[in-house]
Design a protein around this motif. Structure first.
Motif, PDB file in Angstrom:
ATOM      1  N   TYR A  70       0.652  -1.272  -0.065  1.00 59.65           N
ATOM      2  CA  TYR A  70      -0.186   0.079   0.056  1.00 59.65           C
ATOM      3  C   TYR A  70       0.905   1.283   0.067  1.00 59.65           C
ATOM      4  CZ  TYR A  70      -3.824  -3.305   1.054  1.00 59.65           C
ATOM      5  OH  TYR A  70      -4.465  -4.235   1.062  1.00 59.65           O
ATOM      6  N   ARG A  76      -0.686   5.081  -0.265  1.00 56.96           N
ATOM      7  CA  ARG A  76      -0.615   6.067   0.754  1.00 56.96           C
ATOM      8  C   ARG A  76       0.311   7.303   0.586  1.00 56.96           C
ATOM      9  NH1 ARG A  76      -0.534   2.446   6.301  1.00 56.96           N
ATOM     10  NH2 ARG A  76       0.238   4.416   6.978  1.00 56.96           N
ATOM     11  N   LYS A  95      -4.630  -3.642   6.733  1.00 61.79           N
ATOM     12  CA  LYS A  95      -4.890  -3.536   5.256  1.00 61.79           C
ATOM     13  C   LYS A  95      -5.359  -2.087   5.210  1.00 61.79           C
ATOM     14  CE  LYS A  95      -7.802  -5.241   1.524  1.00 61.79           C
ATOM     15  NZ  LYS A  95      -8.617  -6.133   0.949  1.00 61.79           N
ATOM     16  N   TYR A  96      -4.665  -1.392   4.333  1.00 61.96           N
ATOM     17  CA  TYR A  96      -5.193   0.187   4.213  1.00 61.96           C
ATOM     18  C   TYR A  96      -6.600   0.199   3.574  1.00 61.96           C
ATOM     19  CZ  TYR A  96      -4.695   5.106   3.121  1.00 61.96           C
ATOM     20  OH  TYR A  96      -4.823   6.400   3.044  1.00 61.96           O
ATOM     21  N   SER A 154      -8.369   3.238   1.780  1.00 65.05           N
ATOM     22  CA  SER A 154      -8.224   4.339   1.099  1.00 65.05           C
ATOM     23  C   SER A 154      -9.210   5.626   1.797  1.00 65.05           C
ATOM     24  CB  SER A 154      -8.368   4.329  -0.214  1.00 65.05           C
ATOM     25  OG  SER A 154      -8.336   5.589  -0.927  1.00 65.05           O
TER      26      SER A 154
END
Length: 233
Positions: free
Chosen positions: A83, A87, A142-143, A145
């Motif tokens: 990610y 990011r 887990k990113y 958004s």
């Protein structure tokens, strides 16, 4: 202070460490199995075998604890690497929004309309929370958004119907509280600390200059890649 992006070597080393530990555990488990089957013999031999087995069992427990830690570390590095791009782009976008909000607040410093100043102050707080959301988001998660698929709009509306939306709202609430309470040094979040390409970050407050490597073409290509990323998503 935000962590830097893990290198390929770091991710590879973390995976190798897990593999080595798993092999050691398998070898020790086989050794223990053999020692149990060979526990017959003289009393002295039995005692020495039992002592050795207890030592091996302690070593096995220690290895399993080490393996759990190594697996967590490998997972964190893998997620961080996966990610990093989204990011990075989202942090740049959030930093620009903070700068713009600060300019608006500064321009209204002599404004007599208290309501206008209040609205500008709230907009600045919101922008600073956006930045804190992106930069402080835990690397082991887990990113989720903030800007793609209407993420920011869902935050504004307080939408949390899906598990992903709920996670976004929960993390937003945490960082918003910290920003309001002055627990977050927003200026320190304006640049992705530790990135080797970000060597001039401490010299400027303009995120558009962040990748200044005396190469205008590089900056132009980065801006195009960023625009393409948000349009695609």
């Amino acid at each position: 202070m935000p962590k830097s992006k893990p290198s390929f070597k770091e991710v590879h080393d973390a995976s190798s460490s897990v593999s080595r530990l798993r092999k050691k555990i398998r070898d020790l488990e086989r050794l223990l199995k053999r020692s149990k089957s060979a526990s017959s013999g003289k009393p002295i031999e039995k005692n020495s075998t039992a002592i050795a087995r207890r030592e091996q069992e302690r070593a096995l427990r220690a290895l399993k604890d080490e393996l759990r830690g190594a697996e967590r570390s490998a997972k964190d590095k893998k997620l961080d690497k996966r990610y990093h791009k989204v990011r990075f782009f989202e942090r740049r976008k959030a930093a620009r929004r903070v700068i713009q909000a600060r300019k608006t607040v500064a321009a209204l410093s002599d404004e007599r309309d208290e309501e206008k100043r209040k609205v500008a102050g709230e907009a600045l707080l919101f922008a600073e929370t956006e930045l804190a959301y992106v930069v402080l988001y835990p690397r082991e998660w887990k990113y989720v958004s903030l800007y793609v698929h209407g993420g920011l709009e869902n935050v504004r509306k307080g939408l949390g119907e899906t598990e992903t939306e709920q996670k976004r709202l929960e993390w937003w609430a945490q960082v918003e509280r910290r920003v309001k309470n002055g627990e977050v040094d927003v200026d320190s979040l304006m640049f992705w600390q530790g990135d080797k390409r970000d060597r001039n970050a401490h010299k400027t407050s303009n995120p558009s200059e962040e990748y200044d490597e005396d190469d205008e073409q590089n900056k132009h290509e980065l801006a195009e890649e960023e625009d393409e990323f948000f349009e695609k998503e």
